[in-house]
Design a protein around this motif. Structure first.
Motif, PDB file in Angstrom:
ATOM      1  N   ALA A  49     -66.479 -37.911  -3.173  1.00  0.00           N
ATOM      2  CA  ALA A  49     -66.325 -36.815  -4.141  1.00  0.00           C
ATOM      3  C   ALA A  49     -66.414 -35.459  -3.446  1.00  0.00           C
ATOM      4  O   ALA A  49     -65.616 -34.548  -3.708  1.00  0.00           O
ATOM      5  N   GLY A  50     -67.395 -35.305  -2.533  1.00  0.00           N
ATOM      6  CA  GLY A  50     -67.526 -34.048  -1.810  1.00  0.00           C
ATOM      7  C   GLY A  50     -66.353 -33.790  -0.888  1.00  0.00           C
ATOM      8  O   GLY A  50     -65.866 -32.656  -0.758  1.00  0.00           O
ATOM      9  N   GLU A  51     -65.886 -34.845  -0.248  1.00  0.00           N
ATOM     10  CA  GLU A  51     -64.745 -34.715   0.671  1.00  0.00           C
ATOM     11  C   GLU A  51     -63.485 -34.297  -0.085  1.00  0.00           C
ATOM     12  O   GLU A  51     -62.742 -33.414   0.345  1.00  0.00           O
ATOM     13  N   ARG A  52     -63.279 -34.922  -1.236  1.00  0.00           N
ATOM     14  CA  ARG A  52     -62.115 -34.567  -2.051  1.00  0.00           C
ATOM     15  C   ARG A  52     -62.220 -33.126  -2.538  1.00  0.00           C
ATOM     16  O   ARG A  52     -61.244 -32.377  -2.539  1.00  0.00           O
ATOM     17  N   ASP A  53     -63.425 -32.737  -2.953  1.00  0.00           N
ATOM     18  CA  ASP A  53     -63.631 -31.379  -3.453  1.00  0.00           C
ATOM     19  C   ASP A  53     -63.298 -30.347  -2.378  1.00  0.00           C
ATOM     20  O   ASP A  53     -62.611 -29.355  -2.630  1.00  0.00           O
ATOM     21  N   ALA A  54     -63.774 -30.587  -1.148  1.00  0.00           N
ATOM     22  CA  ALA A  54     -63.491 -29.664  -0.048  1.00  0.00           C
ATOM     23  C   ALA A  54     -62.001 -29.596   0.244  1.00  0.00           C
ATOM     24  O   ALA A  54     -61.431 -28.513   0.455  1.00  0.00           O
ATOM     25  N   CYS A  55     -61.363 -30.746   0.233  1.00  0.00           N
ATOM     26  CA  CYS A  55     -59.942 -30.789   0.577  1.00  0.00           C
ATOM     27  C   CYS A  55     -59.092 -30.092  -0.480  1.00  0.00           C
ATOM     28  O   CYS A  55     -58.146 -29.371  -0.155  1.00  0.00           O
ATOM     29  N   LEU A  56     -59.429 -30.282  -1.754  1.00  0.00           N
ATOM     30  CA  LEU A  56     -58.690 -29.617  -2.823  1.00  0.00           C
ATOM     31  C   LEU A  56     -58.800 -28.097  -2.717  1.00  0.00           C
ATOM     32  O   LEU A  56     -57.825 -27.371  -2.911  1.00  0.00           O
ATOM     33  N   LYS A  57     -60.013 -27.616  -2.399  1.00  0.00           N
ATOM     34  CA  LYS A  57     -60.203 -26.172  -2.286  1.00  0.00           C
ATOM     35  C   LYS A  57     -59.477 -25.616  -1.060  1.00  0.00           C
ATOM     36  O   LYS A  57     -58.930 -24.507  -1.100  1.00  0.00           O
ATOM     37  N   LEU A  58     -59.459 -26.367   0.033  1.00  0.00           N
ATOM     38  CA  LEU A  58     -58.708 -25.940   1.216  1.00  0.00           C
ATOM     39  C   LEU A  58     -57.211 -25.885   0.907  1.00  0.00           C
ATOM     40  O   LEU A  58     -56.510 -24.976   1.349  1.00  0.00           O
ATOM     41  N   LEU A  59     -56.740 -26.870   0.151  1.00  0.00           N
ATOM     42  CA  LEU A  59     -55.321 -26.906  -0.184  1.00  0.00           C
ATOM     43  C   LEU A  59     -54.951 -25.775  -1.134  1.00  0.00           C
ATOM     44  O   LEU A  59     -53.821 -25.275  -1.109  1.00  0.00           O
ATOM     45  N   GLU A  60     -55.895 -25.335  -1.980  1.00  0.00           N
ATOM     46  CA  GLU A  60     -55.651 -24.167  -2.823  1.00  0.00           C
ATOM     47  C   GLU A  60     -55.496 -22.909  -1.980  1.00  0.00           C
ATOM     48  O   GLU A  60     -54.675 -22.039  -2.276  1.00  0.00           O
ATOM     49  N   LEU A  61     -56.305 -22.821  -0.913  1.00  0.00           N
ATOM     50  CA  LEU A  61     -56.206 -21.654  -0.031  1.00  0.00           C
ATOM     51  C   LEU A  61     -54.893 -21.654   0.750  1.00  0.00           C
ATOM     52  O   LEU A  61     -54.269 -20.608   0.930  1.00  0.00           O
ATOM     53  N   LYS A  62     -54.499 -22.830   1.224  1.00  0.00           N
ATOM     54  CA  LYS A  62     -53.287 -22.941   2.043  1.00  0.00           C
ATOM     55  C   LYS A  62     -52.434 -24.090   1.504  1.00  0.00           C
ATOM     56  O   LYS A  62     -52.448 -25.199   2.044  1.00  0.00           O
ATOM     57  N   PRO A  63     -51.687 -23.836   0.413  1.00  0.00           N
ATOM     58  CA  PRO A  63     -50.962 -24.929  -0.252  1.00  0.00           C
ATOM     59  C   PRO A  63     -49.863 -25.554   0.594  1.00  0.00           C
ATOM     60  O   PRO A  63     -49.402 -26.645   0.267  1.00  0.00           O
ATOM     61  N   GLU A  64     -49.439 -24.890   1.661  1.00  0.00           N
ATOM     62  CA  GLU A  64     -48.369 -25.445   2.495  1.00  0.00           C
ATOM     63  C   GLU A  64     -48.921 -26.019   3.796  1.00  0.00           C
ATOM     64  O   GLU A  64     -48.166 -26.263   4.742  1.00  0.00           O
ATOM     65  N   SER A  65     -50.220 -26.256   3.861  1.00  0.00           N
ATOM     66  CA  SER A  65     -50.801 -26.828   5.073  1.00  0.00           C
ATOM     67  C   SER A  65     -50.567 -28.331   5.099  1.00  0.00           C
ATOM     68  O   SER A  65     -51.123 -29.062   4.264  1.00  0.00           O
ATOM     69  N   PRO A  66     -49.798 -28.844   6.031  1.00  0.00           N
ATOM     70  CA  PRO A  66     -49.557 -30.293   6.066  1.00  0.00           C
ATOM     71  C   PRO A  66     -50.824 -31.075   6.403  1.00  0.00           C
ATOM     72  O   PRO A  66     -51.007 -32.199   5.939  1.00  0.00           O
ATOM     73  N   ARG A  67     -51.726 -30.473   7.207  1.00  0.00           N
ATOM     74  CA  ARG A  67     -52.951 -31.182   7.576  1.00  0.00           C
ATOM     75  C   ARG A  67     -53.838 -31.411   6.357  1.00  0.00           C
ATOM     76  O   ARG A  67     -54.351 -32.509   6.134  1.00  0.00           O
ATOM     77  N   ASN A  92     -45.651 -32.453  -4.952  1.00  0.00           N
ATOM     78  CA  ASN A  92     -45.922 -31.346  -4.020  1.00  0.00           C
ATOM     79  C   ASN A  92     -44.759 -31.173  -3.048  1.00  0.00           C
ATOM     80  O   ASN A  92     -44.842 -31.518  -1.866  1.00  0.00           O
ATOM     81  N   THR A  93     -43.659 -30.647  -3.557  1.00  0.00           N
ATOM     82  CA  THR A  93     -42.450 -30.532  -2.740  1.00  0.00           C
ATOM     83  C   THR A  93     -42.633 -29.565  -1.572  1.00  0.00           C
ATOM     84  O   THR A  93     -42.107 -29.793  -0.477  1.00  0.00           O
ATOM     85  N   ARG A  94     -43.379 -28.473  -1.783  1.00  0.00           N
ATOM     86  CA  ARG A  94     -43.578 -27.501  -0.695  1.00  0.00           C
ATOM     87  C   ARG A  94     -44.394 -28.116   0.434  1.00  0.00           C
ATOM     88  O   ARG A  94     -44.092 -27.935   1.619  1.00  0.00           O
ATOM     89  N   ALA A  95     -45.430 -28.854   0.083  1.00  0.00           N
ATOM     90  CA  ALA A  95     -46.252 -29.483   1.118  1.00  0.00           C
ATOM     91  C   ALA A  95     -45.456 -30.547   1.867  1.00  0.00           C
ATOM     92  O   ALA A  95     -45.590 -30.695   3.089  1.00  0.00           O
ATOM     93  N   ILE A  96     -44.613 -31.292   1.146  1.00  0.00           N
ATOM     94  CA  ILE A  96     -43.790 -32.322   1.792  1.00  0.00           C
ATOM     95  C   ILE A  96     -42.833 -31.678   2.793  1.00  0.00           C
ATOM     96  O   ILE A  96     -42.628 -32.181   3.910  1.00  0.00           O
ATOM     97  N   ALA A  97     -42.240 -30.546   2.388  1.00  0.00           N
ATOM     98  CA  ALA A  97     -41.332 -29.845   3.310  1.00  0.00           C
ATOM     99  C   ALA A  97     -42.078 -29.406   4.571  1.00  0.00           C
ATOM    100  O   ALA A  97     -41.551 -29.506   5.688  1.00  0.00           O
ATOM    101  N   ALA A  98     -43.303 -28.925   4.420  1.00  0.00           N
ATOM    102  CA  ALA A  98     -44.093 -28.511   5.577  1.00  0.00           C
ATOM    103  C   ALA A  98     -44.435 -29.710   6.455  1.00  0.00           C
ATOM    104  O   ALA A  98     -44.452 -29.602   7.693  1.00  0.00           O
ATOM    105  N   CYS A  99     -44.712 -30.872   5.843  1.00  0.00           N
ATOM    106  CA  CYS A  99     -45.009 -32.080   6.619  1.00  0.00           C
ATOM    107  C   CYS A  99     -43.809 -32.509   7.450  1.00  0.00           C
ATOM    108  O   CYS A  99     -43.954 -32.922   8.613  1.00  0.00           O
ATOM    109  N   ARG A 100     -42.620 -32.422   6.872  1.00  0.00           N
ATOM    110  CA  ARG A 100     -41.409 -32.780   7.618  1.00  0.00           C
ATOM    111  C   ARG A 100     -41.192 -31.819   8.794  1.00  0.00           C
ATOM    112  O   ARG A 100     -40.792 -32.223   9.891  1.00  0.00           O
ATOM    113  N   LYS A 101     -41.474 -30.562   8.544  1.00  0.00           N
ATOM    114  CA  LYS A 101     -41.232 -29.541   9.559  1.00  0.00           C
ATOM    115  C   LYS A 101     -42.207 -29.659  10.730  1.00  0.00           C
ATOM    116  O   LYS A 101     -41.819 -29.499  11.893  1.00  0.00           O
ATOM    117  N   ASP A 102     -43.483 -29.953  10.438  1.00  0.00           N
ATOM    118  CA  ASP A 102     -44.519 -29.915  11.463  1.00  0.00           C
ATOM    119  C   ASP A 102     -44.906 -31.275  12.015  1.00  0.00           C
ATOM    120  O   ASP A 102     -45.948 -31.419  12.659  1.00  0.00           O
TER     121      ASP A 102
END
Length: 745
Positions: A49-67, A92-102
């Motif tokens: 639960a804590g790991e998911r919470d951290a990851c969701l908040k990180l993804l909110e900060l950087k929605p196009e981060s493939p990592r 999450n089409t934007r994130a998928i595009a970033a994953c393909r690119k990086d």
């Protein structure tokens, strides 16, 4: 605090690191380095639960981060939330595009294939032959607490591939605080360690709640925090929450669940609620508590993948669905760390299948929620408490002899002694004891007459739907309901639904030519209606009457568009708020409304959710949802704790429509707008076994072609709900006499 967290992380103490970093995140919630630390430490102690919470908040900060996106996919995969993995990839089409690119696409593709394979294998699991006498349900052991027998059918999901790893960023080392020559910094270090030890000790004793820093949009109310603390420390996770309506029992229950998940004391949670509240529970858990649960809003999914559904860590379902033969075996075969039952007064009779089913569920902790634990007889309270802690009360015969008046089963005797027993299992907060008073509501109905063209089209739509109602399948009936609902709200908004109904009818085998011609005529006539209807004209009159801030609610996008255009023409400045806006535009619209730069907020159902809008005290319902809970949610945006002014509600309603019948019942029979928020749920609960309120009124409207029979049917429904209101008020008086002002320990 961040340096302290880094220190604990590098010295192999992830739990202490989490505690420190949570403190830091209270003040700097968007610090990426702190969130990386939080996620990394949570992974080390397997706190999903804590790991998911951290990851969701990180993804909110950087929605196009493939990592970050790959991290979230991996977390869901490891939690066996395979459907969530596929949903994330699809949306999450934007994130998928970033994953393909990086270069992250191979990882995403591997996770996608593995998740789909797991789901497919569950769906293809062979069923038992019904002719063999084996139903395919797991055999129940003689001992309800024993594990399943070896013969119990199992399915092992595929293990995660070893090369899939969650990657968190590196953090810099903290300054060496023990390196000075005079020893003073070393003393500071050990003082900090002592404070840390005290802090951890407090956490272990439940004095400090871990969940508070993780909540979003939840006010930290003292009585709720104290309730949760006592539920953990004194009641040990087996408690009846019996707060008066409007005080937030659902929030308290969610806080208890979150606290047990964070502490690792619960990993599998089952939430059972009335069907109408399943979606609300899911939204609360996800949006405010960061708990992602599977829930039974998609009946087809539940039917096809029930093994997978019931095996998820957190499950939300209706009690009616869970106890059915098709699902009861799945629920009873599993061990649950925590079971939460909303509207638990449905468990008042030990002789019913519902009570027996909940009693048979294997569980460590159980939380029951009910604002009215006693409705007709004190034995109802006895039966509910027996579910929580058998043995608190003496045998039922002895209980009645000691505590129930022989002449009136609702009347207690030896009240003080009875209260002492109840205190061992129940917490009840009252508005008076908590110092909370809700302001008054004032509701007005504004009736609007259709134009002649509008009236003819509405009557034609209702007549056409009644003609095909008896032979229509479930999907077509659902479309018909949407057509009827939109027609009553704003006729031009029904155009799209009429076209959907036309498409559904044309796919039927040999559809009658008459029906095809009629629906085509309805579409043509509706398309020629002006966008500005008589109801919009009445709305403009209301908005022009005063300069006070007002929120206008309507359900459909087409209606929002038409109203907005009419308001612009009338030079009424307003802001739009709906789900299609970006977060930035939503924030901007609310800011303009709060600061008085516009006096009208034109909103969809989601308007202002989670925001403080108590500065406004006027709501205009342009249309009327058929679900009274949605009307309550609209009013609840402004009529809530913290509202100092009386609240004014204006309901626009077209004469001669189904909505007029609904409003008559809610206003005159239930007297909904005089009640405190939450009380309507309890009164309408008597209809749960017959379907939702909206389904019932639509069925009455369809099956009664002439106005006389319709009036009689709606009158009977209204009288039934009026009786329910009276029973609720009587039960409230009884509980006041039984429990007094406060049942906190």
């Amino acid at each position: 605090m961040l340096h302290e967290a880094i220190y604990h992380s590098q010295n192999g103490n992830p739990q202490a690191c989490i505690t420190s970093v949570r403190k830091y995140l209270r003040f700097y919630p968007q610090n990426a380095e702190a969130l990386e630390l939080y996620g990394s430490a949570s992974m080390k102690i397997k706190d999903v639960a804590g790991e998911r919470d951290a990851c969701l908040k990180l993804l909110e900060l950087k929605p196009e981060s493939p990592r970050y996106f790959c991290n979230l996919l991996t977390i869901e995969f490891r939690s066996r939330n395979y459907l969530a993995v596929l949903d994330l990839i699809d949306t999450n089409t934007r994130a998928i595009a970033a994953c393909r690119k990086d270069g992250y696409w191979p990882t995403v593709n591997r996770l996608q294939n593995a998740a789909q394979s797991a789901i497919d294998r569950v769906v293809r699991t062979p069923r038992k032959d019904p002719t063999s006498g084996d139903t395919g349900r797991p055999a129940q052991p003689a001992d309800a607490t024993a594990p399943p027998t070896r013969e119990t059918p199992r399915y092992e999901f595929p293990r995660l591939e070893p090369d899939l790893r969650i990657q968190y960023g590196t953090v810099s080392s903290p300054p060496d605080i023990t390196s000075t020559n005079d020893g003073r910094d070393n003393d500071v270090f050990w003082l900090r360690q002592r404070l840390r030890w005290e802090h951890i000790r407090m956490q272990q004793e439940f004095e400090e709640l871990l969940c508070l820093s993780t909540l979003t949009g939840v006010d930290h109310l003292g009585y709720q925090i104290e309730t949760v603390r006592k539920a953990l420390r004194i009641f040990h996770g087996r408690v009846l929450l019996a707060d008066e309506v409007g005080l937030g029992k659902t929030i308290e229950a969610c806080m208890i669940v979150k606290e047990y998940l964070l502490r690792g004391m619960a990993r599998r949670v089952l939430i059972l609620s009335p069907p109408s509240l399943v979606g609300q529970w899911a939204r609360e858990m996800s949006g405010k508590f960061g708990i992602h649960a599977v829930h039974m809003t998609d009946a087809a999914l539940l039917r096809r993948r029930k093994d997978w559904f019931w095996s998820q860590p957190v499950v939300i379902a209706s009690l009616q669905t869970a106890k059915r033969e098709a699902h009861a075996g799945e629920v009873l075969a599993r061990e649950w760390d925590m079971v939460v039952v909303d509207e638990a007064h449905h468990l008042k009779n030990r002789r019913t299948m519902t009570w027996k089913f909940v009693n048979e569920i294997r569980k460590k902790f159980i939380v029951l929620l009910s604002a009215t634990p006693v409705q007709n007889d004190l034995s109802e309270l006895y039966n509910m408490i027996t579910l929580l802690k058998p043995g608190v009360f003496p045998p039922e015969k002895e209980f009645k002899k000691q505590y129930v008046d022989r002449t009136d089963p609702r009347k207690p005797v030896n009240v003080d002694a009875l209260r002492m027993l109840i205190r061992d299992v129940m917490i009840r907060n009252t508005r008076a004891a908590c110092g909370i008073a809700f302001s008054k509501r004032h509701a007005s109905t504004v009736m609007v007459d259709f134009t002649e063209a509008e009236s003819l089209i509405y009557e034609s739509i209702s007549r056409f739907c009644r003609e095909i109602y008896g032979t229509a399948d479930a999907r077509t009936r659902n479309i018909m309901r949407i057509v009827q609902e939109r027609a009553g709200a704003h006729l031009p908004a029904a155009l799209q639904s009429l076209r959907a109904l036309q498409s559904a009818l044309s796919r039927r085998d040999e559809p009658p030519v008459k029906h095809i011609d009629e629906i085509a005529s309805l579409i043509d006539r509706t398309s020629h209606l002006p966008d500005r209807t008589a109801k919009i004209g009445k709305l403009i009159e209301l908005l022009s009457a005063t300069a006070e801030p007002k929120i206008v609610f309507c359900r459909h996008a087409a209606t929002l568009t038409n109203i907005s255009a009419a308001l612009l023409t009338a030079s009424i400045h307003h802001e739009l708020f709906h789900g299609g806006l970006t977060a930035e535009k939503k924030t901007g619209a609310l800011e303009k409304f709060k600061t008085g730069r516009c006096n009208t907020l034109l909103s969809s159902e989601s308007g202002g959710e989670g925001h403080n809008l108590q500065f406004c005290n006027t709501v205009i319902n342009f249309d009327l949802p058929w679900n009274p809970m949605q009307i309550e949610q609209r009013i609840g945006r402004i009529h809530r704790i913290g509202q100092k002014s009386d609240v004014f509600i204006f309901n626009l309603c077209s004469r001669g429509t189904l909505e007029q019948n609904i409003l008559t019942i809610l206003e005159q029979k239930v007297r909904m707008f005089e009640l405190v928020i939450g009380e309507v749920d309890t009164i309408l609960g008597r209809l749960d076994d017959r379907g939702g309120f909206g389904d019932i009124v639509f069925d009455l409207w369809m099956k009664n072609a002439d106005s006389t029979s319709r009036e009689r049917s709606f009158e009977e429904l209204g009288n039934e709900l009026a009786e329910g209101r009276n029973e609720y008020l009587e039960a409230a008086k009884l509980e006041q006499a039984l429990f007094g002002e406060d049942m906190q320990t």
